[in-house]
Design an enzyme around this catalytic site. Sequence first.
Site, PDB file in Angstrom:
ATOM      1  CG  ASP A  99      -1.846   1.158   1.301  1.00  0.00           C
ATOM      2  OD1 ASP A  99      -1.680   2.102   0.503  1.00  0.00           O
ATOM      3  OD2 ASP A  99      -2.748   1.141   2.157  1.00  0.00           O
TER       4      ASP A  99
ATOM      5  CG  HIS B 199      -7.638   2.894   3.987  1.00  0.00           C
ATOM      6  ND1 HIS B 199      -6.262   2.837   3.963  1.00  0.00           N
ATOM      7  CD2 HIS B 199      -7.986   3.428   5.189  1.00  0.00           C
ATOM      8  CE1 HIS B 199      -5.793   3.307   5.110  1.00  0.00           C
ATOM      9  NE2 HIS B 199      -6.803   3.680   5.867  1.00  0.00           N
TER      10      HIS B 199
ATOM     11  CG  ASP C 220      -5.605   0.425   0.267  1.00  0.00           C
ATOM     12  OD1 ASP C 220      -5.565  -0.821   0.216  1.00  0.00           O
ATOM     13  OD2 ASP C 220      -5.631   1.050   1.338  1.00  0.00           O
TER      14      ASP C 220
ATOM     15  CG  ASP D  98      -7.603  -3.955   0.026  1.00  0.00           C
ATOM     16  OD1 ASP D  98      -6.620  -3.783   0.780  1.00  0.00           O
ATOM     17  OD2 ASP D  98      -8.391  -3.036  -0.276  1.00  0.00           O
ATOM     18  CE  LYS D  99      -9.364  -1.253   2.968  1.00  0.00           C
ATOM     19  NZ  LYS D  99      -8.529  -1.157   1.754  1.00  0.00           N
TER      20      LYS D  99
ATOM     21  CE1 TYR E   7      -4.642  -2.233  11.656  1.00  0.00           C
ATOM     22  CE2 TYR E   7      -5.127   0.117  11.656  1.00  0.00           C
ATOM     23  CZ  TYR E   7      -5.294  -1.141  11.114  1.00  0.00           C
ATOM     24  OH  TYR E   7      -6.087  -1.305  10.013  1.00  0.00           O
TER      25      TYR E   7
ATOM     26  CE  LYS F 263      -6.097  -7.253  10.601  1.00  0.00           C
ATOM     27  NZ  LYS F 263      -5.355  -8.110  11.515  1.00  0.00           N
ATOM     28  CG  ASP F 264      -0.783  -8.254   7.689  1.00  0.00           C
ATOM     29  OD1 ASP F 264       0.110  -7.525   8.124  1.00  0.00           O
ATOM     30  OD2 ASP F 264      -1.603  -8.846   8.414  1.00  0.00           O
TER      31      ASP F 264
ATOM     32  CD  GLN G 120      -5.991 -27.822 -14.886  1.00  0.00           C
ATOM     33  OE1 GLN G 120      -6.938 -27.077 -14.666  1.00  0.00           O
ATOM     34  NE2 GLN G 120      -6.182 -29.115 -15.093  1.00  0.00           N
TER      35      GLN G 120
ATOM     36  CG  ASP H  83     -12.302   2.217   5.051  1.00  0.00           C
ATOM     37  OD1 ASP H  83     -12.920   2.927   4.238  1.00  0.00           O
ATOM     38  OD2 ASP H  83     -11.420   2.652   5.806  1.00  0.00           O
TER      39      ASP H  83
ATOM     40  CE1 TYR I  25       2.079  -4.275  17.938  1.00  0.00           C
ATOM     41  CE2 TYR I  25       0.689  -6.110  17.287  1.00  0.00           C
ATOM     42  CZ  TYR I  25       1.905  -5.628  17.744  1.00  0.00           C
ATOM     43  OH  TYR I  25       2.923  -6.495  17.999  1.00  0.00           O
TER      44      TYR I  25
END
Length: 362
Positions: A12, A19, A51, A130-131, A226, A229-230, A239, A284, A345
Amino acid sequence: MSKITLTVIKADVGGSVGHTDVHPELLEIAKEHLKEKGKMLIDFCVTHVGDDLELIMTHKGGVDNKEVHKLAWDALWACAQRAKELKLYGAGQDLLKDSFSGNVKGLGPGVAEMEFEERKSEPVIIFMADKTEPGAWNLPLYKMFADPFNTIGLVIDPSMHQGFKFEVYDMIGHKKIIFETPQEIYDMLVFIGATGRYCVRKVYTKNNEIAAVSSTQRMNFMAGKYIGKDDPVLIVRCQNGLPAVGEALEPFANPHLVAGWMRGSHNGPMIPVSIEDAVPTRFDGPPRVCALGFQLAEGKLIGPQDFFKDVAFNNARKKALEIADYIRSMGPFEPHRLHLEELEYTTFPQVAEKLQGRWEEE
C-alpha cells in the site's frame, strides 16, 4: 531446462480516495519503472486490489533475488513519493524503512514467490486480497489441497491421491512445521484454524514440488503499532498432478469470514470480485479477493484472465453481502470486532493502562 521464478510483491503506497483504490498515475509509474529498469525480468504485470499495488514478475534469478527485490522496492518507493505529492491517504505506509537492505522482507511489502521448472503447460493463479491478513488463505488452501469435497482430484486423480505437504508458519513464534495430508489433517487443523497466529505458508507435493506459496508478513508485528492490515497474496500452480483451475477457485464460491475490514479490527466475509470491482468502500470493505490466471510460456505471462469476473460467483457475492449486513449490525461487539488479543495495536492497550487503577478486587 532452467528454472523460472515467479515473484509477487505488493504494498500500500497510498490510497485514493482513503483506503479504496490506487491512483492510475501510480500504476503507470510502476509499469514504466519495471519496463525501463527491469532488464533482469522476463515479463511483468502491474495491477491492484483495493489500495494495494501488485507487482507480478517472472525471471530466472531465484527467490530472494536482491536485484529483483530492489527493482520492486525502487518502483514502490517512486510510487510512494508521488503519492505524497498527491496527498494520497497513508502514502508509503507499507514502506517501513527509508532504504533497501538485501530484499524487501521485513521492510513492509508483502512477498510471495516460487521457483520451478515449467511443465508442458503451466497454468498459475495469483490470488490477491485487500482488507485482511495472511491467515485468510488457510481455509481456501486446505480446501484446495486437502478437502475431497472441494477437490475431486484427491479421490480420482492417481497423481494427487497421495496428498500434499503443508508448511505451517507461526507468525508470532517465528517457527514452522510440515504436516503431511491426509494422515495429519486433524493435527494440522488445530493450528491453521487459528488464523491470526498460524498460516499456511507453502504447499508441496509429496515429491517436494512447490504447489502454492503465500505472503506471511504481519505489518503490525514488524512496525510495533497498527498501520493497516497485511493484504496478502497467494500463488497457486494448477493442473497435471495439482488442483485444476476450477478446484483452486471453488473455495471462494462460499465466502468465509476473515479478520480485517475497517481499521483492521473486524471480522467480515471475503468477497470474490473482478479487479474492476476491487474498490472496497462500505465500512472500508468488506474484504475483497481477486484471482488473475496466467499461462506461463518460457516465463512469459500469457493473460491475465480475471477469474472472479465470472457470473458463476454472483451467488457468492450475494451471500457475502448478506453476511456483511448481518455482522455489521453487531457494531463494536465480538465476533464482528476482533477479540482483544488481536486489538493489541489499536487503542486497547492505552485504555487498559488508563483504567488499570480503577479495577477493584472482589
